[in-house]
Scaffold this motif. Structure first.
Motif, short mmCIF file in Angstrom:
data_model
loop_
_atom_site.label_atom_id
_atom_site.label_comp_id
_atom_site.label_asym_id
_atom_site.label_seq_id
_atom_site.Cartn_x
_atom_site.Cartn_y
_atom_site.Cartn_z
N SER A 1 -0.41 12.20 -2.16
CA SER A 1 -1.08 10.93 -1.89
C SER A 1 -1.94 10.56 -3.10
O SER A 1 -1.78 11.15 -4.18
CB SER A 1 -1.90 11.03 -0.61
N PHE B 1 0.63 5.13 1.11
CA PHE B 1 -0.23 6.04 1.88
C PHE B 1 0.02 7.51 1.52
O PHE B 1 -0.89 8.32 1.57
CB PHE B 1 -0.04 5.80 3.37
N PRO C 1 0.83 -1.21 0.00
CA PRO C 1 0.00 0.00 0.00
C PRO C 1 0.86 1.26 0.00
O PRO C 1 1.97 1.26 0.54
CB PRO C 1 -0.79 -0.09 1.31
N TRP D 1 -9.41 6.80 4.19
CA TRP D 1 -8.00 7.23 4.33
C TRP D 1 -7.81 8.65 3.80
O TRP D 1 -7.14 9.46 4.41
CB TRP D 1 -7.07 6.26 3.60
N ARG E 1 -5.15 3.34 -2.24
CA ARG E 1 -3.87 3.00 -1.58
C ARG E 1 -3.12 1.89 -2.31
O ARG E 1 -1.91 1.78 -2.17
CB ARG E 1 -4.09 2.52 -0.13
N CYS F 1 -11.28 2.98 -0.06
CA CYS F 1 -10.12 3.79 0.35
C CYS F 1 -10.51 5.19 0.82
O CYS F 1 -9.67 5.92 1.36
CB CYS F 1 -9.14 3.92 -0.81
N LEU G 1 -6.82 11.88 5.92
CA LEU G 1 -5.62 12.63 5.54
C LEU G 1 -5.94 14.12 5.44
O LEU G 1 -5.21 14.97 5.96
CB LEU G 1 -5.09 12.10 4.19
#
Ligand code: URA
Length: 170
Positions: A56, A4, A2, A80, A60, A77, A84
């Motif tokens: 990013s 990130f 993954p 995430w 991921r 996803c 973030l």
């Protein structure tokens, strides 16, 4: 593996790409493959050093064969990306290509029409300023530096970020 994201936590600019490719998958770092290196080069040229922003992606993990991520993968996803944005509180989000631009702006409109301006939108319970740019893999196929062509337009889009990097909001 993954991917990130990486970059300074106090940067006011967040770049969001589509998802990891083969080299990102191997290294665990975003935008390190051919198109990532090209984007880094353009950022440098436009006075937006890669190290000055957080980078990013929407998803991921690498979609097989570099296809666009499927809606279910994007949905899986999403927490995430939302977290973030919550942690970084970016002043500007640069969406790289169609997938992140359409996701954040909640539209089906394409990148050619979306790029070239700052958009205000609501995402992850925040008011965001979003600057869509062409994806570097598209720019690698369209390398003319003529004014008005995608590469030159992208340099303009990137240069428009400099007031944020200098610490102020225009
Ligand atoms: N590398 C990434 O991390 N994301 C992209 O969208 C393309 C290349």
């Amino acid at each position: 593996m993954p991917v990130f994201g990486e970059g300074p936590r106090d940067s006011s600019v967040l770049f969001v790409g589509e998802g990891p490719g083969a080299e990102e998958d191997l290294s665990g770092r975003p935008f390190v493959g051919r198109s990532g290196r090209f984007l880094s080069q353009l950022m440098e040229e436009a006075g937006v050093p890669r190290e000055s922003v957080f980078i990013s992606n929407v998803v991921r993990c690498r979609p097989p064969g570099n296809r666009d991520p499927k809606p279910a993968e994007v949905a899986a996803c999403l927490p995430w990306l939302e977290r973030l944005i919550d942690l970084l509180k970016p002043e500007v989000v640069v969406t790289v290509g169609n997938v992140p631009s359409r996701l954040l702006l909640d539209t089906k409109v394409g990148i050619t029409s979306l790029r070239g301006e700052f958009h205000r939108c609501r995402f992850a319970e925040r008011e965001l300023t979003v600057r869509p740019i062409f994806h570097p893999s598209y720019l690698l196929r369209n390398r003319s530096r003529e004014r008005g062509k995608p590469l030159s337009l992208t340099l303009d889009d990137l240069r428009a970020l400099s007031p944020w990097l200098a610490g102020g909001i225009p």
